[in-house]
Motif scaffolding. Structure first.
Motif, PDB file in Angstrom:
ATOM      1  N   UNK A 149     -36.536  99.692 116.294  1.00  0.00           N
ATOM      2  CA  UNK A 149     -37.814  99.861 115.601  1.00  0.00           C
ATOM      3  C   UNK A 149     -37.673 100.807 114.425  1.00  0.00           C
ATOM      4  N   UNK A 150     -37.019 101.926 114.645  1.00  0.00           N
ATOM      5  CA  UNK A 150     -36.823 102.883 113.552  1.00  0.00           C
ATOM      6  C   UNK A 150     -36.001 102.256 112.422  1.00  0.00           C
ATOM      7  N   UNK A 151     -34.951 101.508 112.792  1.00  0.00           N
ATOM      8  CA  UNK A 151     -34.121 100.867 111.770  1.00  0.00           C
ATOM      9  C   UNK A 151     -34.933  99.861 110.958  1.00  0.00           C
ATOM     10  N   UNK A 152     -35.814  99.128 111.636  1.00  0.00           N
ATOM     11  CA  UNK A 152     -36.652  98.157 110.929  1.00  0.00           C
ATOM     12  C   UNK A 152     -37.529  98.851 109.902  1.00  0.00           C
ATOM     13  N   UNK A 153     -38.226  99.909 110.329  1.00  0.00           N
ATOM     14  CA  UNK A 153     -39.142 100.597 109.420  1.00  0.00           C
ATOM     15  C   UNK A 153     -38.382 101.219 108.249  1.00  0.00           C
ATOM     16  N   UNK A 154     -37.257 101.825 108.542  1.00  0.00           N
ATOM     17  CA  UNK A 154     -36.527 102.533 107.487  1.00  0.00           C
ATOM     18  C   UNK A 154     -35.829 101.589 106.520  1.00  0.00           C
ATOM     19  N   UNK A 156     -36.749  98.075 106.012  1.00  0.00           N
ATOM     20  CA  UNK A 156     -37.590  97.030 105.426  1.00  0.00           C
ATOM     21  C   UNK A 156     -38.915  97.552 104.882  1.00  0.00           C
ATOM     22  N   UNK A 157     -39.400  98.667 105.424  1.00  0.00           N
ATOM     23  CA  UNK A 157     -40.738  99.138 105.060  1.00  0.00           C
ATOM     24  C   UNK A 157     -40.741 100.560 104.519  1.00  0.00           C
ATOM     25  N   UNK A 158     -39.609 101.018 104.042  1.00  0.00           N
ATOM     26  CA  UNK A 158     -39.522 102.379 103.538  1.00  0.00           C
ATOM     27  C   UNK A 158     -40.528 102.564 102.400  1.00  0.00           C
ATOM     28  N   UNK A 160     -43.671 102.332 102.645  1.00  0.00           N
ATOM     29  CA  UNK A 160     -44.915 101.589 102.875  1.00  0.00           C
ATOM     30  C   UNK A 160     -45.474 101.801 104.279  1.00  0.00           C
ATOM     31  N   UNK A 161     -44.629 102.176 105.223  1.00  0.00           N
ATOM     32  CA  UNK A 161     -45.040 102.359 106.617  1.00  0.00           C
ATOM     33  C   UNK A 161     -44.503 103.687 107.113  1.00  0.00           C
ATOM     34  N   UNK A 162     -45.318 104.441 107.827  1.00  0.00           N
ATOM     35  CA  UNK A 162     -44.887 105.690 108.436  1.00  0.00           C
ATOM     36  C   UNK A 162     -44.397 105.433 109.854  1.00  0.00           C
ATOM     37  N   UNK A 163     -43.478 106.266 110.293  1.00  0.00           N
ATOM     38  CA  UNK A 163     -42.861 106.108 111.612  1.00  0.00           C
ATOM     39  C   UNK A 163     -42.930 107.427 112.372  1.00  0.00           C
ATOM     40  N   UNK A 164     -43.297 107.343 113.652  1.00  0.00           N
ATOM     41  CA  UNK A 164     -43.271 108.503 114.533  1.00  0.00           C
ATOM     42  C   UNK A 164     -42.817 108.048 115.908  1.00  0.00           C
ATOM     43  N   UNK A 165     -42.070 108.893 116.577  1.00  0.00           N
ATOM     44  CA  UNK A 165     -41.535 108.540 117.892  1.00  0.00           C
ATOM     45  C   UNK A 165     -42.223 109.351 118.976  1.00  0.00           C
ATOM     46  N   UNK A 440     -41.312 117.458 124.107  1.00  0.00           N
ATOM     47  CA  UNK A 440     -42.051 116.303 124.578  1.00  0.00           C
ATOM     48  C   UNK A 440     -42.060 115.179 123.545  1.00  0.00           C
ATOM     49  N   UNK A 441     -42.004 115.573 122.280  1.00  0.00           N
ATOM     50  CA  UNK A 441     -42.124 114.549 121.245  1.00  0.00           C
ATOM     51  C   UNK A 441     -41.183 114.860 120.094  1.00  0.00           C
ATOM     52  N   UNK A 442     -40.504 113.840 119.635  1.00  0.00           N
ATOM     53  CA  UNK A 442     -39.623 113.975 118.486  1.00  0.00           C
ATOM     54  C   UNK A 442     -40.117 113.037 117.403  1.00  0.00           C
ATOM     55  N   UNK A 443     -40.300 113.572 116.223  1.00  0.00           N
ATOM     56  CA  UNK A 443     -40.879 112.768 115.157  1.00  0.00           C
ATOM     57  C   UNK A 443     -39.904 112.624 114.001  1.00  0.00           C
ATOM     58  N   UNK A 444     -39.922 111.434 113.469  1.00  0.00           N
ATOM     59  CA  UNK A 444     -39.170 111.166 112.253  1.00  0.00           C
ATOM     60  C   UNK A 444     -40.021 110.249 111.406  1.00  0.00           C
ATOM     61  N   UNK A 445     -40.447 110.720 110.283  1.00  0.00           N
ATOM     62  CA  UNK A 445     -41.444 109.978 109.512  1.00  0.00           C
ATOM     63  C   UNK A 445     -40.829 109.339 108.287  1.00  0.00           C
ATOM     64  N   UNK A 446     -41.320 108.152 107.978  1.00  0.00           N
ATOM     65  CA  UNK A 446     -41.040 107.473 106.724  1.00  0.00           C
ATOM     66  C   UNK A 446     -42.374 107.404 106.005  1.00  0.00           C
ATOM     67  N   UNK A 447     -42.532 108.108 104.931  1.00  0.00           N
ATOM     68  CA  UNK A 447     -43.824 108.211 104.287  1.00  0.00           C
ATOM     69  C   UNK A 447     -44.247 106.888 103.688  1.00  0.00           C
TER      70      UNK A 447
END
Length: 450
Positions: A149-154, A156-158, A160-165, A440-447
């Motif tokens: 999922x992270x690879x897809x967002x980073x 194909x959608x860098x 345009x889509x934000x990502x958080x885990x 509890x939570x690890x975040x990596x965002x794609x703005x």
């Protein structure tokens, strides 16, 4: 058995010469030369009905399905007015209806997903094609075991889509993660197995601009595919759709036709198509993390949120013009699991409401006898196989609801309270682990959109 699907616009702005068929991203290619076709009928661009027609190889599908629709609408009627049909008499100061002049507010669209990158891409493509003027898409990767999922967002959608885990499993937990990361006035939620109509987000969020007392809006969910017997059976008994009439639920004027209000939350909408005023959702504590898919409770997170919003005094609107196409489960085992999960989620959410809002117990107890009768009715008596269904619909006569699925729903209902309590124990253990210093939570965002 497969049923072709299409979109039939009878009198929209793009069809001055008569009915026009379209297929869109959810509906695939043209229908076969002959066979059954399931169609969404639009009037002036707004969803008005679904019809089922059998088309021969030498017939025009648009003509056949238009005739089926007009036979059901006897006499043929123009589209309903834009104002919602109230679920109860209007309050002293009725909410203003949504109009085309109201600008939809800034919105974050939250999509929770787990290891379904292929489906997610299809959903994201439809979300990025929305006609809403100001929105952001946020993917919450729930308890991932791979980086797909992270690879897809980073990749194909860098931009345009934000990502958080969110490493803790559970749909409600993932949604709460999205709530924490969201900005804007409104937070919308949909699933990774839907395709959103291009006008979906605008239709879902504009009512918030017109009605300051509105806490939640839900929308119409139709099938994206009808290719297996399980999918056809589910849709023939209602699927996820809540009808084509707008409706406003106001706790100040409980609907006369729903004596169990607000505990019949399943009639309000579904989690694949819902939006909340961010301030209202956060004020009630968001979603209960011990509910939802991915927990022992198996569901009920959306129902819990609907009731909490209404119990806090906010209104809830059902807006059928806010449309998404949902990919129903394909196999019989999927449908069995779904039936059990729905039963469990129903009683799990009721348990959650009483645990977290004990003040609602007297109201629930007063309605409990009728509630039990209602619960039995919705699981035991889908549309009667002995009753002829309306022409042009997926009828129960052709697709009777199996008794074993009703039994599974009831078994799930018996399990639901226990499942919720098990989930609460797990949530507490996770909280203790976090208190001991484990992240509890690890975040990596794609703005994305700004």
């Amino acid at each position: 058995m497969a049923v072709a699907e299409l979109d039939l616009d009878l009198d929209g702005p793009d069809s001055p010469d008569g009915p026009v068929l379209s297929f869109g991203p959810a509906l695939g290619g043209p229908p076969p030369g002959a066979g059954d076709i399931f169609a969404l009928v639009r009037l002036q661009g707004r969803p008005a009905a679904t019809v089922l027609g059998h088309v021969r190889a030498d017939e025009d599908p648009a003509e056949v399905l238009t005739a089926v629709f007009r036979a059901r609408k006897s006499p043929y009627e123009p589209p309903a007015p834009a104002e919602p049909v109230l679920a109860a008499p209007a309050p002293a100061e009725p909410a203003r209806p949504a109009t085309a002049l109201a600008a939809p507010p800034r919105t974050t669209v939250v999509v929770a997903t787990r290891e379904r990158a292929g489906q997610l891409a299809r959903a994201l493509d439809s979300l990025l094609a929305q006609d809403h003027p100001d929105f952001r898409v946020l993917v919450v990767d729930n308890a991932p075991v791979t980086t797909a999922t992270r690879d897809l967002v980073e990749s194909r959608y860098v931009g345009r889509v934000d990502y958080v885990q969110e490493p803790c499993p559970g749909l409600a937990v993932a949604h709460n993660c999205g709530v924490a990361a969201a900005d804007g006035t409104v937070i919308a939620f949909t699933d990774d197995d839907v395709i959103a109509d291009p006008h979906w987000l605008t239709a879902l969020t504009t009512p918030f601009a017109a009605d300051p007392g509105l806490g939640c809006v839900t929308g119409l969910i139709l099938p994206a595919r009808l290719t297996t017997s399980a999918q056809i059976l589910l849709e023939s008994h209602g699927g996820f759709a809540k009808g084509f009439e707008p409706r406003l639920y106001d706790p100040a004027s409980p609907p006369a036709d729903e004596p169990l209000f607000p505990f019949t939350a399943g009639s309000f909408g579904s989690g694949a198509n819902m939006a909340f005023r961010a301030e209202a959702l956060r004020a009630v504590g968001g979603f209960d993390p011990a509910t939802g898919t991915g927990t022992p409770a198996k569901g009920g997170d959306d129902l819990y949120a609907f009731v909490r919003i209404l119990a806090a005094g906010h209104r809830l609107r059902y807006a059928p013009e806010a449309l998404v196409w949902h990919h129903h489960r394909e196999t019989w085992q999927d449908l069995r699991n779904q039936a059990y999960g729905y039963g469990a989620g129903l009683t799990a959410y009721l348990t959650a409401i009483l645990v977290r809002r004990p003040a609602l117990l007297p109201a629930l107890l007063a309605k409990l006898p009728r509630g039990l009768a209602h619960a039995r009715a919705i699981t035991a008596h889908r549309p009667d196989p002995a009753v002829e269904s309306a022409p042009g619909t997926h009828g129960a006569r052709a697709h009777p609801w199996p008794r074993d699925l009703s039994r599974l729903e009831r078994r799930g209902m018996l399990y639901g309270p226990l499942g919720y309590l098990k989930a609460r124990v797990r949530v507490r253990r996770q909280a203790r682990s976090a208190a001991l210093g484990k992240p509890r939570i690890r975040r990596r965002a794609v703005r994305g959109r700004s």
